[in-house]
Every structure is written in C-alpha cells, then in structure tokens.
Design a protein around this motif. Sequence first.
Motif, PDB file in Angstrom:
ATOM      1  N   SER A  54       0.832  -1.207   0.000  1.00 17.44           N
ATOM      2  CA  SER A  54       0.000   0.000   0.000  1.00 17.44           C
ATOM      3  C   SER A  54       0.860   1.248   0.000  1.00 17.44           C
ATOM      4  O   SER A  54       1.992   1.247   0.510  1.00 17.44           O
ATOM      5  CB  SER A  54      -0.903   0.023   1.242  1.00 17.44           C
ATOM      6  OG  SER A  54      -1.783  -1.070   1.252  1.00 17.44           O
TER       7      SER A  54
ATOM      8  N   ARG B 208       0.112   5.770   0.163  1.00 20.38           N
ATOM      9  CA  ARG B 208      -0.862   6.866   0.246  1.00 20.38           C
ATOM     10  C   ARG B 208      -0.233   8.114  -0.354  1.00 20.38           C
ATOM     11  O   ARG B 208       0.847   8.534   0.064  1.00 20.38           O
ATOM     12  CB  ARG B 208      -1.270   7.130   1.696  1.00 20.38           C
ATOM     13  CG  ARG B 208      -2.360   8.183   1.845  1.00 20.38           C
ATOM     14  CD  ARG B 208      -2.763   8.330   3.311  1.00 20.38           C
ATOM     15  NE  ARG B 208      -3.807   9.316   3.513  1.00 20.38           N
ATOM     16  CZ  ARG B 208      -5.104   9.054   3.401  1.00 20.38           C
ATOM     17  NH1 ARG B 208      -5.513   7.827   3.114  1.00 20.38           N
ATOM     18  NH2 ARG B 208      -6.007  10.003   3.601  1.00 20.38           N
TER      19      ARG B 208
ATOM     20  N   GLN C 126      -5.517   6.698  -1.313  1.00 19.44           N
ATOM     21  CA  GLN C 126      -5.062   5.488  -0.619  1.00 19.44           C
ATOM     22  C   GLN C 126      -5.051   4.348  -1.621  1.00 19.44           C
ATOM     23  O   GLN C 126      -6.093   4.019  -2.195  1.00 19.44           O
ATOM     24  CB  GLN C 126      -5.983   5.169   0.551  1.00 19.44           C
ATOM     25  CG  GLN C 126      -5.595   3.901   1.299  1.00 19.44           C
ATOM     26  CD  GLN C 126      -4.258   4.015   2.008  1.00 19.44           C
ATOM     27  OE1 GLN C 126      -3.961   5.042   2.592  1.00 19.44           O
ATOM     28  NE2 GLN C 126      -3.449   2.965   1.918  1.00 19.44           N
TER      29      GLN C 126
ATOM     30  N   ASN D 199      -4.234   0.455  -2.206  1.00 20.68           N
ATOM     31  CA  ASN D 199      -4.018  -0.855  -1.599  1.00 20.68           C
ATOM     32  C   ASN D 199      -3.909  -1.921  -2.674  1.00 20.68           C
ATOM     33  O   ASN D 199      -4.311  -1.712  -3.817  1.00 20.68           O
ATOM     34  CB  ASN D 199      -5.170  -1.186  -0.647  1.00 20.68           C
ATOM     35  CG  ASN D 199      -5.296  -0.204   0.492  1.00 20.68           C
ATOM     36  OD1 ASN D 199      -4.306   0.360   0.970  1.00 20.68           O
ATOM     37  ND2 ASN D 199      -6.524   0.011   0.945  1.00 20.68           N
TER      38      ASN D 199
END
Length: 120
Positions: free
Chosen positions: A17, A19, A81, A83
């Motif tokens: 992940s 951000r 975000q 993922n």
Amino acid sequence: QVQLVESGGGLVQAGGSLRLSCAASGTIVSINAMGWFRQAPGKQRELVAVMYSGGGANYADSVKGRFTVSRDNAKNTVSLQMNSLKPEDTAVYYCNADLIPYGGLRRVYWGQGTQVTVSS
C-alpha cells in the motif's frame, strides 16, 4: 498563484500500500474537483480517481475496489489510498484540480508528479 504539491510516492512490493497526498496552495475561491491521473512510460495520461465538490467520486475500472480518493475541503487537499498494488500501477501520479483562483478564471491545475513503482 495556485500550486499543487504532491507527496507520498515511492517503491513498494506488489500487494503493498501507498498513500499519496496533494495540497493546493494560494488563494482559492472554490474547488470543483480534485483527483489523480497517472502516466506510465509509453502510455497516455489517464484518470485514476476524482472527487467532486458534492462528494461524488469516479474511479478508473482498473483501480476500483483497491484505491480510495478522499478530500479535505477545509484544507484544500486530496489523498489517494492505494491498496493491493500491482506492477501495472507503476507510473508517475499527478494531482489535478479544477478550481477558481481568487481574481482569476476557472481552470485546471497540475502537480509536478510523484513516482510510484510497484515491484513484482
């Protein structure tokens, strides 16, 4: 003068992940939409996700269910975000804002871009 400044790119393994964040600076009357585009080597720049002033959002089919865009209207920021990243997500990610600056006309602004690299 309005500027968009991005942060948060980097190198991550597949499945990981990241951000991204983007802040719009300057005197701004209103922001109609803020979001993210990306451009991979040899490919055209494409929409990743955008959030509108009313709260609605659009996503590229390739990122639905994995990426989430959010805005802080009070701070003139937008975040992404990301993922379950895949190697095909590797690209330069650009922040984008459709806004009205103080004393100016509505137009689209771009950030300088931040590199996201996903290793397999």
